[in-house]
Design a protein around this motif. Structure first.
Motif, PDB file in Angstrom:
ATOM      1  N   GLU A   6       0.827  -1.199   0.000  1.00 52.35           N
ATOM      2  CA  GLU A   6       0.000   0.000   0.000  1.00 52.35           C
ATOM      3  C   GLU A   6       0.860   1.246   0.000  1.00 52.35           C
ATOM      4  OE1 GLU A   6      -2.284   0.504   3.738  1.00 52.35           O
ATOM      5  OE2 GLU A   6      -1.283  -1.356   4.370  1.00 52.35           O
ATOM      6  N   ASN A   7       0.247   2.327  -0.446  1.00 43.94           N
ATOM      7  CA  ASN A   7       0.857   3.643  -0.352  1.00 43.94           C
ATOM      8  C   ASN A   7      -0.190   4.605   0.203  1.00 43.94           C
ATOM      9  OD1 ASN A   7      -0.822   4.258  -2.543  1.00 43.94           O
ATOM     10  ND2 ASN A   7       0.839   4.243  -4.045  1.00 43.94           N
ATOM     11  N   GLN A   8      -0.006   5.877   0.054  1.00 41.34           N
ATOM     12  CA  GLN A   8      -0.946   6.833   0.636  1.00 41.34           C
ATOM     13  C   GLN A   8      -2.307   6.812  -0.049  1.00 41.34           C
ATOM     14  OE1 GLN A   8       1.112  10.636   0.524  1.00 41.34           O
ATOM     15  NE2 GLN A   8       1.974  10.297   2.563  1.00 41.34           N
ATOM     16  N   LYS A   9      -2.361   6.299  -1.278  1.00 37.99           N
ATOM     17  CA  LYS A   9      -3.610   6.366  -2.036  1.00 37.99           C
ATOM     18  C   LYS A   9      -4.300   5.023  -2.239  1.00 37.99           C
ATOM     19  CE  LYS A   9      -2.387  10.588  -4.484  1.00 37.99           C
ATOM     20  NZ  LYS A   9      -2.240  11.264  -5.788  1.00 37.99           N
ATOM     21  N   LEU A  10      -3.528   3.937  -2.319  1.00 36.48           N
ATOM     22  CA  LEU A  10      -4.089   2.642  -2.676  1.00 36.48           C
ATOM     23  C   LEU A  10      -3.613   1.540  -1.729  1.00 36.48           C
ATOM     24  CD1 LEU A  10      -3.468   2.657  -6.545  1.00 36.48           C
ATOM     25  CD2 LEU A  10      -5.575   3.330  -5.351  1.00 36.48           C
ATOM     26  N   LYS A  11      -4.462   0.527  -1.590  1.00 40.11           N
ATOM     27  CA  LYS A  11      -4.096  -0.710  -0.893  1.00 40.11           C
ATOM     28  C   LYS A  11      -4.408  -1.872  -1.826  1.00 40.11           C
ATOM     29  CE  LYS A  11      -5.058  -3.446   3.280  1.00 40.11           C
ATOM     30  NZ  LYS A  11      -5.851  -3.511   4.539  1.00 40.11           N
ATOM     31  N   ASN A  30     -12.240   4.671   0.930  1.00 35.21           N
ATOM     32  CA  ASN A  30     -12.292   3.237   1.245  1.00 35.21           C
ATOM     33  C   ASN A  30     -13.126   2.457   0.224  1.00 35.21           C
ATOM     34  OD1 ASN A  30     -11.203   1.275   3.034  1.00 35.21           O
ATOM     35  ND2 ASN A  30     -13.225   0.983   3.961  1.00 35.21           N
ATOM     36  N   ARG A  31     -13.127   2.926  -0.992  1.00 33.50           N
ATOM     37  CA  ARG A  31     -13.904   2.258  -2.036  1.00 33.50           C
ATOM     38  C   ARG A  31     -13.148   1.065  -2.587  1.00 33.50           C
ATOM     39  NH1 ARG A  31     -16.926   4.870  -7.339  1.00 33.50           N
ATOM     40  NH2 ARG A  31     -17.404   2.892  -8.377  1.00 33.50           N
ATOM     41  N   GLU A  32     -13.818  -0.084  -2.658  1.00 35.36           N
ATOM     42  CA  GLU A  32     -13.274  -1.284  -3.286  1.00 35.36           C
ATOM     43  C   GLU A  32     -13.510  -1.196  -4.790  1.00 35.36           C
ATOM     44  OE1 GLU A  32     -11.309  -3.994  -4.297  1.00 35.36           O
ATOM     45  OE2 GLU A  32     -11.606  -4.496  -2.163  1.00 35.36           O
ATOM     46  N   MET A  33     -12.434  -1.235  -5.569  1.00 33.93           N
ATOM     47  CA  MET A  33     -12.534  -1.097  -7.016  1.00 33.93           C
ATOM     48  C   MET A  33     -12.750  -2.437  -7.713  1.00 33.93           C
ATOM     49  SD  MET A  33     -12.105   2.103  -6.688  1.00 33.93           S
ATOM     50  CE  MET A  33     -12.324   2.596  -8.382  1.00 33.93           C
ATOM     51  N   MET A  34     -12.321  -3.533  -7.081  1.00 37.98           N
ATOM     52  CA  MET A  34     -12.338  -4.843  -7.733  1.00 37.98           C
ATOM     53  C   MET A  34     -13.591  -5.629  -7.367  1.00 37.98           C
ATOM     54  SD  MET A  34      -9.438  -4.455  -9.244  1.00 37.98           S
ATOM     55  CE  MET A  34      -9.501  -6.022 -10.122  1.00 37.98           C
ATOM     56  N   TRP A  35     -14.089  -6.391  -8.334  1.00 33.31           N
ATOM     57  CA  TRP A  35     -15.169  -7.345  -8.114  1.00 33.31           C
ATOM     58  C   TRP A  35     -14.702  -8.401  -7.115  1.00 33.31           C
ATOM     59  CZ3 TRP A  35     -19.965  -8.533  -8.069  1.00 33.31           C
ATOM     60  CH2 TRP A  35     -20.401  -9.848  -8.185  1.00 33.31           C
ATOM     61  N   GLN A  36     -15.571  -8.806  -6.191  1.00 37.89           N
ATOM     62  CA  GLN A  36     -15.181  -9.682  -5.089  1.00 37.89           C
ATOM     63  C   GLN A  36     -15.573 -11.144  -5.283  1.00 37.89           C
ATOM     64  OE1 GLN A  36     -13.149  -8.647  -2.150  1.00 37.89           O
ATOM     65  NE2 GLN A  36     -12.732  -7.493  -4.035  1.00 37.89           N
ATOM     66  N   ALA A  37     -15.636 -11.574  -6.536  1.00 34.16           N
ATOM     67  CA  ALA A  37     -15.685 -13.010  -6.883  1.00 34.16           C
ATOM     68  C   ALA A  37     -16.901 -13.729  -6.320  1.00 34.16           C
ATOM     69  CB  ALA A  37     -14.400 -13.706  -6.445  1.00 34.16           C
ATOM     70  N   ASP A  38     -18.062 -13.089  -6.350  1.00 33.94           N
ATOM     71  CA  ASP A  38     -19.309 -13.756  -5.993  1.00 33.94           C
ATOM     72  C   ASP A  38     -19.636 -14.758  -7.098  1.00 33.94           C
ATOM     73  OD1 ASP A  38     -21.891 -14.578  -5.463  1.00 33.94           O
ATOM     74  OD2 ASP A  38     -22.690 -12.566  -5.161  1.00 33.94           O
ATOM     75  N   ALA A  39     -19.609 -16.047  -6.758  1.00 33.60           N
ATOM     76  CA  ALA A  39     -19.787 -17.091  -7.767  1.00 33.60           C
ATOM     77  C   ALA A  39     -21.174 -17.081  -8.393  1.00 33.60           C
ATOM     78  CB  ALA A  39     -19.498 -18.461  -7.156  1.00 33.60           C
ATOM     79  N   ALA A  40     -22.130 -16.399  -7.769  1.00 28.83           N
ATOM     80  CA  ALA A  40     -23.458 -16.298  -8.381  1.00 28.83           C
ATOM     81  C   ALA A  40     -23.396 -15.556  -9.713  1.00 28.83           C
ATOM     82  CB  ALA A  40     -24.413 -15.579  -7.422  1.00 28.83           C
ATOM     83  N   ALA A 142      -4.797 -10.437 -19.366  1.00 31.75           N
ATOM     84  CA  ALA A 142      -5.355 -10.106 -18.060  1.00 31.75           C
ATOM     85  C   ALA A 142      -6.877 -10.093 -18.148  1.00 31.75           C
ATOM     86  CB  ALA A 142      -4.842  -8.754 -17.595  1.00 31.75           C
ATOM     87  N   HIS A 143      -7.521 -10.239 -16.974  1.00 35.01           N
ATOM     88  CA  HIS A 143      -8.984 -10.341 -16.922  1.00 35.01           C
ATOM     89  C   HIS A 143      -9.525  -9.619 -15.677  1.00 35.01           C
ATOM     90  CE1 HIS A 143     -12.922 -12.046 -17.539  1.00 35.01           C
ATOM     91  NE2 HIS A 143     -12.518 -13.026 -18.339  1.00 35.01           N
ATOM     92  N   PRO A 144      -9.076  -8.377 -15.401  1.00 30.96           N
ATOM     93  CA  PRO A 144      -9.523  -7.702 -14.187  1.00 30.96           C
ATOM     94  C   PRO A 144     -10.974  -7.252 -14.272  1.00 30.96           C
ATOM     95  CG  PRO A 144      -8.186  -6.220 -15.510  1.00 30.96           C
ATOM     96  CD  PRO A 144      -8.109  -7.570 -16.172  1.00 30.96           C
ATOM     97  N   ALA A 145     -11.703  -7.480 -13.171  1.00 28.44           N
ATOM     98  CA  ALA A 145     -13.125  -7.136 -13.092  1.00 28.44           C
ATOM     99  C   ALA A 145     -13.308  -5.988 -12.108  1.00 28.44           C
ATOM    100  CB  ALA A 145     -13.933  -8.348 -12.642  1.00 28.44           C
ATOM    101  N   PHE A 146     -14.043  -4.971 -12.526  1.00 29.71           N
ATOM    102  CA  PHE A 146     -14.193  -3.752 -11.737  1.00 29.71           C
ATOM    103  C   PHE A 146     -15.659  -3.524 -11.371  1.00 29.71           C
ATOM    104  CE2 PHE A 146     -10.621  -3.176 -14.705  1.00 29.71           C
ATOM    105  CZ  PHE A 146      -9.594  -3.053 -13.781  1.00 29.71           C
ATOM    106  N   ASN A 147     -15.874  -3.201 -10.110  1.00 32.07           N
ATOM    107  CA  ASN A 147     -17.223  -2.899  -9.642  1.00 32.07           C
ATOM    108  C   ASN A 147     -17.785  -1.685 -10.376  1.00 32.07           C
ATOM    109  OD1 ASN A 147     -17.336  -4.936  -7.647  1.00 32.07           O
ATOM    110  ND2 ASN A 147     -16.182  -3.655  -6.218  1.00 32.07           N
ATOM    111  N   CYS A 148     -19.000  -1.820 -10.898  1.00 34.71           N
ATOM    112  CA  CYS A 148     -19.671  -0.715 -11.581  1.00 34.71           C
ATOM    113  C   CYS A 148     -21.129  -1.086 -11.785  1.00 34.71           C
ATOM    114  CB  CYS A 148     -18.998  -0.400 -12.924  1.00 34.71           C
ATOM    115  SG  CYS A 148     -19.130  -1.726 -14.137  1.00 34.71           S
ATOM    116  N   SER A 149     -21.881  -0.215 -12.409  1.00 33.82           N
ATOM    117  CA  SER A 149     -23.288  -0.465 -12.682  1.00 33.82           C
ATOM    118  C   SER A 149     -23.546  -0.445 -14.176  1.00 33.82           C
ATOM    119  CB  SER A 149     -24.158   0.595 -11.996  1.00 33.82           C
ATOM    120  OG  SER A 149     -25.497   0.486 -12.436  1.00 33.82           O
TER     121      SER A 149
END
Length: 291
Positions: A6-11, A30-40, A142-149
């Motif tokens: 982590e640094n001052q901006k990100l963990k 404290n916003r989580e940017m990554m999808w948290q792998a809900d298998a549903a 890469a296959h990063p998933a980001f929380n969004c609507s």
């Protein structure tokens, strides 16, 4: 086991299993940017795609007369990497070939992945070393998933700092093969912006070739950016699961992609494939920037 830097901006949290990003938190709120792998919806967060991106046609490849079977996106995402080092702003992992990988993939290799925090950016660095006695062939992505609507948010496509007028995407075949059809869809953009929706992803991933964009940003309902993926790759994918109205989107830098339906399965002839001579190395990186 998970590793954290982590640094001052990100963990940033990365798992030894698959060397997969599991969390990226913006500290200001404290916003989580990554999808948290809900298998549903989808049980992964940011898998590493190696030594194949997408699917072999009929899940098989042929090399020197031998048939090798491998599922979608290769085996690296399901293997434990060796955790090599943790520095103030860097995590480094390695995966090397072994008897299990040889059953699916004929070559010897060493894959090194580093995650580096620089201000509000995560640099993801790939290095593939050819440790075989012959030329090797591979893909990586890469296959990063980001929380969004999908209801309210947008995608902004840019190339060389300028908005793109349109994006043409190759379409995955609807035969269940996971391979590419000959169909293409073109999306006209307004100042580079595409409104996300279930309809956009109704045919599976958008496979965007020919370096049509080098940066994709997710915008909120007010068209304000909150995360950007810089893709210096020849192609990339944009995906959200078909028919699930999932609360995330994946922006996927690729060196390689799935085969076309009907491909001859010859490993060395795969479109967008990469190859390395003995003792040579492949180096590249992509970036995730939190706005």
């Amino acid at each position: 086991m998970n590793q954290i830097i982590e640094n001052q901006k990100l963990k940033l949290t990365v798992s030894d299993h698959g060397a997969e990003i599991k969390s990226l938190i913006r500290k200001s709120d404290n916003r989580e940017m990554m999808w948290q792998a809900d298998a549903a919806f989808w049980g992964r967060t940011s898998p590493v795609l190696f030594p194949v991106v997408g699917c072999y046609y009929q899940k098989k490849s042929i090399y020197e007369g031998n048939i090798y079977e491998m599922g979608q996106h290769g085996f690296a995402r399901d293997m434990d990497f060796t955790f090599v080092a943790k520095e103030d702003n860097r995590l480094t992992y390695e995966l090397t070939s072994n008897e299990l990988t040889h059953e699916k993939y004929p070559f010897d290799f060493k894959l090194t992945i580093s995650y580096i925090l620089e201000d509000s950016t995560v640099k993801v660095c790939w290095k593939v070393d050819n440790t075989d006695y012959r030329r090797i062939h591979f893909s990586i992505g890469a296959h990063p998933a980001f929380n969004c609507s999908l209801d309210t948010d947008y995608l902004l496509f840019e190339k060389e700092g300028k908005p793109v007028d349109a994006i043409t995407a190759n379409v995955i075949a609807n035969d269940g093969s996971g391979c590419l059809s000959d169909q293409q869809d073109t999306y006209k953009l307004e100042s580079g912006v595409l409104k996300m929706s279930d309809e956009v992803f109704a045919k599976d991933a958008l496979v965007i070739e020919d370096k049509q964009a080098d940066k994709v940003t997710i915008l909120d309902s007010n068209k304000q950016p909150f995360i950007t993926v810089t893709c210096p790759t020849p192609l990339f994918g944009v995906w959200s699961p078909v028919g699930k109205h999932a609360p995330f989107v994946c922006i996927e830098p690729w060196y390689g992609r799935c085969d076309r339906v009907g491909f001859n399965q010859m490993l060395e002839e795969r479109e967008y494939g990469n190859s390395l001579n003995t003792n040579d190395s492949f180096l590249s990186e992509y970036q995730i920037t939190v706005c």
